[in-house]
Design a protein around this motif. Structure first.
Motif, PDB file in Angstrom:
ATOM      1  N   HIS A 259       0.836  -1.204   0.000  1.00 53.80           N
ATOM      2  CA  HIS A 259       0.000   0.000   0.000  1.00 53.80           C
ATOM      3  C   HIS A 259       0.872   1.255   0.000  1.00 53.80           C
ATOM      4  O   HIS A 259       1.948   1.289   0.611  1.00 53.80           O
ATOM      5  CB  HIS A 259      -0.917   0.007   1.227  1.00 53.80           C
ATOM      6  CG  HIS A 259      -2.091  -0.920   1.108  1.00 53.80           C
ATOM      7  ND1 HIS A 259      -3.128  -0.722   0.214  1.00 53.80           N
ATOM      8  CD2 HIS A 259      -2.396  -2.065   1.776  1.00 53.80           C
ATOM      9  CE1 HIS A 259      -4.015  -1.695   0.329  1.00 53.80           C
ATOM     10  NE2 HIS A 259      -3.598  -2.521   1.271  1.00 53.80           N
ATOM     11  N   ARG A 260       0.362   2.286  -0.646  1.00 53.49           N
ATOM     12  CA  ARG A 260       1.080   3.567  -0.713  1.00 53.49           C
ATOM     13  C   ARG A 260       0.494   4.607   0.223  1.00 53.49           C
ATOM     14  O   ARG A 260       0.895   5.772   0.190  1.00 53.49           O
ATOM     15  CB  ARG A 260       1.061   4.087  -2.147  1.00 53.49           C
ATOM     16  CG  ARG A 260       1.853   3.213  -3.109  1.00 53.49           C
ATOM     17  CD  ARG A 260       1.692   3.688  -4.530  1.00 53.49           C
ATOM     18  NE  ARG A 260       0.309   3.532  -4.987  1.00 53.49           N
ATOM     19  CZ  ARG A 260      -0.157   3.972  -6.157  1.00 53.49           C
ATOM     20  NH1 ARG A 260       0.655   4.610  -6.990  1.00 53.49           N
ATOM     21  NH2 ARG A 260      -1.414   3.776  -6.493  1.00 53.49           N
ATOM     22  N   GLY A 261      -0.456   4.178   1.069  1.00 53.37           N
ATOM     23  CA  GLY A 261      -1.051   5.080   2.041  1.00 53.37           C
ATOM     24  C   GLY A 261      -1.299   4.346   3.341  1.00 53.37           C
ATOM     25  O   GLY A 261      -1.120   3.117   3.440  1.00 53.37           O
ATOM     26  N   PRO A 262      -1.713   5.063   4.373  1.00 52.34           N
ATOM     27  CA  PRO A 262      -1.990   4.422   5.669  1.00 52.34           C
ATOM     28  C   PRO A 262      -3.049   3.322   5.535  1.00 52.34           C
ATOM     29  O   PRO A 262      -3.983   3.410   4.730  1.00 52.34           O
ATOM     30  CB  PRO A 262      -2.493   5.580   6.532  1.00 52.34           C
ATOM     31  CG  PRO A 262      -1.917   6.804   5.909  1.00 52.34           C
ATOM     32  CD  PRO A 262      -1.872   6.528   4.436  1.00 52.34           C
ATOM     33  N   ILE A 263      -2.910   2.270   6.356  1.00 52.55           N
ATOM     34  CA  ILE A 263      -3.874   1.168   6.386  1.00 52.55           C
ATOM     35  C   ILE A 263      -5.008   1.582   7.321  1.00 52.55           C
ATOM     36  O   ILE A 263      -4.806   1.744   8.522  1.00 52.55           O
ATOM     37  CB  ILE A 263      -3.224  -0.133   6.879  1.00 52.55           C
ATOM     38  CG1 ILE A 263      -1.926  -0.406   6.128  1.00 52.55           C
ATOM     39  CG2 ILE A 263      -4.201  -1.286   6.748  1.00 52.55           C
ATOM     40  CD1 ILE A 263      -2.068  -0.550   4.646  1.00 52.55           C
ATOM     41  N   SER A 279      -6.945   0.915   2.309  1.00 52.59           N
ATOM     42  CA  SER A 279      -5.972   1.971   2.547  1.00 52.59           C
ATOM     43  C   SER A 279      -6.477   3.318   2.047  1.00 52.59           C
ATOM     44  O   SER A 279      -7.434   3.396   1.257  1.00 52.59           O
ATOM     45  CB  SER A 279      -4.646   1.617   1.865  1.00 52.59           C
ATOM     46  OG  SER A 279      -3.736   2.684   1.893  1.00 52.59           O
ATOM     47  N   PHE A 280      -5.776   4.369   2.491  1.00 48.96           N
ATOM     48  CA  PHE A 280      -6.063   5.703   1.985  1.00 48.96           C
ATOM     49  C   PHE A 280      -5.630   5.850   0.526  1.00 48.96           C
ATOM     50  O   PHE A 280      -5.956   6.864  -0.109  1.00 48.96           O
ATOM     51  CB  PHE A 280      -5.341   6.752   2.839  1.00 48.96           C
ATOM     52  CG  PHE A 280      -6.028   7.019   4.161  1.00 48.96           C
ATOM     53  CD1 PHE A 280      -7.183   6.355   4.522  1.00 48.96           C
ATOM     54  CD2 PHE A 280      -5.510   7.958   5.044  1.00 48.96           C
ATOM     55  CE1 PHE A 280      -7.807   6.603   5.725  1.00 48.96           C
ATOM     56  CE2 PHE A 280      -6.131   8.215   6.254  1.00 48.96           C
ATOM     57  CZ  PHE A 280      -7.286   7.532   6.598  1.00 48.96           C
ATOM     58  N   MET A 285      -6.331  -4.756  -0.888  1.00 49.40           N
ATOM     59  CA  MET A 285      -5.428  -5.866  -1.192  1.00 49.40           C
ATOM     60  C   MET A 285      -5.847  -7.110  -0.429  1.00 49.40           C
ATOM     61  O   MET A 285      -6.372  -7.022   0.683  1.00 49.40           O
ATOM     62  CB  MET A 285      -3.985  -5.496  -0.863  1.00 49.40           C
ATOM     63  CG  MET A 285      -3.390  -4.468  -1.802  1.00 49.40           C
ATOM     64  SD  MET A 285      -1.616  -4.253  -1.602  1.00 49.40           S
ATOM     65  CE  MET A 285      -1.290  -3.068  -2.920  1.00 49.40           C
ATOM     66  N   GLN A 286      -5.588  -8.239  -1.060  1.00 52.44           N
ATOM     67  CA  GLN A 286      -5.943  -9.538  -0.492  1.00 52.44           C
ATOM     68  C   GLN A 286      -4.667 -10.331  -0.245  1.00 52.44           C
ATOM     69  O   GLN A 286      -3.796 -10.427  -1.113  1.00 52.44           O
ATOM     70  CB  GLN A 286      -6.861 -10.303  -1.461  1.00 52.44           C
ATOM     71  CG  GLN A 286      -7.391 -11.620  -0.934  1.00 52.44           C
ATOM     72  CD  GLN A 286      -8.319 -12.300  -1.927  1.00 52.44           C
ATOM     73  OE1 GLN A 286      -8.482 -11.831  -3.042  1.00 52.44           O
ATOM     74  NE2 GLN A 286      -8.909 -13.402  -1.528  1.00 52.44           N
TER      75      GLN A 286
END
Length: 507
Positions: A259-263, A279-280, A285-286
């Motif tokens: 992820h490219r942002g906070p979870i 995510s932001f 995602m799995q």
């Protein structure tokens, strides 16, 4: 001298001309006389044995070959065909007699053992239907009013606001996380808690975590999820990683990056090791916790994803700041989009069953959705009015409730939870109340049940699978920001019992 007796010929005599047994040619062939004698002798023995039981004497004590074969054919036909018919008729008669006896028994006083066995069978059958999803478990009608001694009791305290709580599948253990990165593992009955210790930065990198973007890695946690078998705990937050923990040893075992942002949200599929993360960065995602692998990425939201809920490994529900809620069908790689009512932004969501789900909005309303409609089937306006409001029993009509001493953020519905497969749900906000709701059948509406006082922002809710208690993660600040503050609130995990009528009758 006396004449010697004449010996009989050892060979069979010739058949006379025109003899019925001779048949025609072949006068010298012994077959025509010896074989009929043997067959006739055996047949006479059979007839003699039957004469003692039947009236066969009237037929002269003999039957011909055709008659004997007919008897054998009839016996074989009864064995193969008529026997089956006879057995079927006997079975039907037994069932009919049993049904008549059952009706007679119901009219009379039943034996205690039989009544108990019948009750157990009914409960098992009902539970099987409930677990398979063919029947909704009726809990709301059994909820009793809270007693004066009842109330939210804090079993775990945190220094910073609690952002997430999760219960194990058996309801014996719970997990909580706060903004300062503390993860607590606690016992529901005793309240005894233990903390998870973060490993060093070198250990995190060895567990496949990427180096932090800043000088120090952020441990601010926003989401928690526990697997249905109770083996894995997943946490996610501002460092853009999903961290996997071993529940038994409370040790860090894996870090998922991508992820490219906070979870912002996490969810395990029930009866599965598959993990979903939102995510932001607007992606879902799995992952597979058992194999420690990445599986898939889902796109569809146009803004930051806020919350999610998984019904099973094939169905996922997500809410984002784009004012939409998406129902993901994982195997089909498709999604259904549900749009929020005008002037509302969805904040949280929860599955009820495979056909209905709930959402909470920033305008203080709660929406009931059906898979058959793109718009809410029922809306509760202003579901969380202030405690200072004159009308506290029933939610008010549409409109943002903003009293002088309560900020607008405190009226937002920040958390909703439902006991999946039942008609019982709960919601929380920052107005000092947690409400219980009854979900009417056939999407007819939502009915308020009871309210429980709890000071502070309710950032997370979870209802036990048994339906007998509810846990709330509460803090002085909301989960995703610091735009509101309730100084009198405690940061921690609070539990409230739910008393159900007829608990002793359950297995």
């Amino acid at each position: 001298m006396a004449p010697r007796p004449r010996k009989r010929a050892s060979h069979p005599t010739k058949p006379r001309a025109g003899s019925r047994r001779g048949g025609g040619g072949g006068d010298d062939d012994p077959f025509f006389e010896s074989e009929p004698k043997r067959r006739r002798g055996g047949r006479d023995e059979d007839i003699e044995s039957e004469d003692s039981d039947d009236d066969a004497v009237g037929f002269g004590g003999a039957v011909d070959e055709d008659g004997d074969e007919g008897v054998k054919e009839e016996e074989e036909e009864e064995t193969a065909g008529e026997k089956k018919v006879r057995m079927a008729k006997e079975l039907l008669k037994k069932l009919s007699d049993a049904a008549k006896r059952k009706e007679e028994d119901e009219d009379e006083d039943e034996d205690e053992d039989e009544a108990g066995g019948r009750r157990v069978a009914e409960i098992l059958q009902r539970r099987q239907l409930e677990e398979s999803g063919r029947k909704r478990r009726e809990l709301a009608s059994r909820v009793l009013p809270p007693e004066p001694k009842d109330g939210f009791k804090f079993i775990v305290k945190h220094r910073q606001p609690v952002t997430a709580v999760a219960l194990s599948n058996d309801g014996d253990r719970g997990f909580s996380a706060s903004k300062d990165g503390v993860i607590a593992h606690w016992d529901v009955e005793t309240g005894k808690s233990e903390k998870y210790l973060w490993p060093s930065e070198n250990v995190l990198i060895s567990h496949h975590a990427k180096p932090p973007l800043s000088a120090k890695r952020s441990k601010h946690i926003l989401a928690l999820a526990v697997s249905s078998d109770g083996r894995y705990l997943a946490s996610g937050g501002m460092d853009r990683h999903i961290h996997l923990w071993d529940v038994r040893s409370r040790e860090h075992i894996q870090a998922f990056s991508g992820h490219r942002g906070p979870i912002s949200c996490l969810a395990f599929g029930p009866d599965s090791s598959e993990l979903f993360s939102g995510s932001f960065d607007r992606s879902i995602m799995q992952w597979n916790a058992e194999d420690r692998t990445y599986m898939n990425c889902l796109y569809g939201h146009q803004n930051e994803i806020l919350t999610m809920d998984a019904l099973n490994k094939d169905r996922l529900l997500t809410v984002a700041r784009d004012r939409t809620m998406h129902l993901w069908k994982i195997p089909e790689e498709s999604q259904l989009v549900f749009r929020a009512p005008a002037a509302a932004s969805l904040e949280c969501c929860s599955f009820i069953d495979d056909k209905e789900f709930l959402s909470g909005s920033d305008d203080g309303s709660i929406e009931l959705w059906s898979i058959m409609r793109k718009k809410p089937t029922f809306i509760v306006r202003n579901a969380h009015p202030s405690l200072d409001s004159d009308d506290q029993e029933l939610p008010k009509e549409n409109g943002i409730h903003k009293p002088e001493n309560v900020s607008m953020a405190q009226s937002w519905v920040s958390a909703v939870a439902a006991r999946k497969g039942s008609d019982l749900a709960a919601s929380g906000a920052g107005n000092g109340l947690v409400r219980l709701w009854a979900i009417e059948p056939d999407s007819k509406g939502i009915r308020p049940l009871f309210k429980f006082k709890l000071d502070g922002f309710v950032n997370s809710l979870d209802i036990a699978k048994s339906g007998r208690f509810i846990v709330a993660g509460v803090g002085q600040e909301p989960r995703l920001g610091r735009w509101g503050r309730v100084r009198s609130a405690q940061n921690g995990v609070a539990i409230h019992p739910i008393r159900l009528e007829g608990e002793k009758d359950e297995l």
